[in-house]
Scaffold this motif. Structure first.
Motif, PDB file in Angstrom:
ATOM      1  N   SER A  10       0.838  -1.197   0.000  1.00 34.43           N
ATOM      2  CA  SER A  10       0.000   0.000   0.000  1.00 34.43           C
ATOM      3  C   SER A  10       0.870   1.242   0.000  1.00 34.43           C
ATOM      4  N   ASN A  11       0.463   2.212  -0.778  1.00 37.04           N
ATOM      5  CA  ASN A  11       1.088   3.529  -0.728  1.00 37.04           C
ATOM      6  C   ASN A  11       0.580   4.238   0.520  1.00 37.04           C
ATOM      7  N   HIS A  12       1.374   5.112   1.075  1.00 35.44           N
ATOM      8  CA  HIS A  12       0.989   5.855   2.286  1.00 35.44           C
ATOM      9  C   HIS A  12      -0.372   6.532   2.124  1.00 35.44           C
ATOM     10  N   ASN A  13      -0.602   7.176   1.003  1.00 39.35           N
ATOM     11  CA  ASN A  13      -1.858   7.910   0.796  1.00 39.35           C
ATOM     12  C   ASN A  13      -3.072   6.996   0.680  1.00 39.35           C
ATOM     13  N   ASP A  14      -2.851   5.723   0.345  1.00 41.45           N
ATOM     14  CA  ASP A  14      -3.951   4.775   0.181  1.00 41.45           C
ATOM     15  C   ASP A  14      -4.142   3.864   1.387  1.00 41.45           C
ATOM     16  N   LEU A  15      -3.288   4.002   2.398  1.00 40.44           N
ATOM     17  CA  LEU A  15      -3.343   3.130   3.571  1.00 40.44           C
ATOM     18  C   LEU A  15      -4.577   3.457   4.408  1.00 40.44           C
ATOM     19  N   HIS A  16      -5.405   2.462   4.665  1.00 37.71           N
ATOM     20  CA  HIS A  16      -6.616   2.653   5.468  1.00 37.71           C
ATOM     21  C   HIS A  16      -6.215   3.148   6.855  1.00 37.71           C
ATOM     22  N   ALA A  53       3.867  10.790   1.595  1.00 38.19           N
ATOM     23  CA  ALA A  53       3.360  10.407   0.272  1.00 38.19           C
ATOM     24  C   ALA A  53       4.378   9.625  -0.560  1.00 38.19           C
ATOM     25  N   THR A  56       6.016   3.583   0.571  1.00 37.16           N
ATOM     26  CA  THR A  56       5.259   2.385   0.231  1.00 37.16           C
ATOM     27  C   THR A  56       5.472   1.377   1.346  1.00 37.16           C
TER      28      THR A  56
END
Length: 82
Positions: A10-16, A53, A56
């Motif tokens: 997961s990318n930082h910005n997409d991490l739940h 951002a 990963t």
């Protein structure tokens, strides 16, 4: 009976947000409590300027629970504290 670890990226910005809290709490337990490193901790979590951002994460789940994680940065990005 053997259980398999399920890995995902997961990318930082997409991490739940819930998973991020769990990851940062696991890092606090590992680095601050067990290894006694001097790391930044707040709200029972270890995170710093490199959680951004450009980050990963590779994480592993075992039986529905976060089991392990690693943080990666592109080599062209800053990777030392200023």
């Amino acid at each position: 009976m053997c259980s398999a670890i399920e890995f995902f990226i997961s990318n930082h910005n997409d991490l739940h947000p819930g998973l991020a809290r769990e990851l940062y709490a696991l890092r606090k337990k590992t680095f601050h409590e067990r290894l006694e490193w001097k790391v930044e901790c707040e709200d029972n979590q270890e995170r710093d300027q490199f959680d951004n951002a450009n980050t990963t994460y590779l994480m592993g789940m075992l039986e529905g629970k976060l089991f392990c994680g690693a943080r990666f940065h592109a080599l062209l990005m800053p990777n030392i504290r200023q």
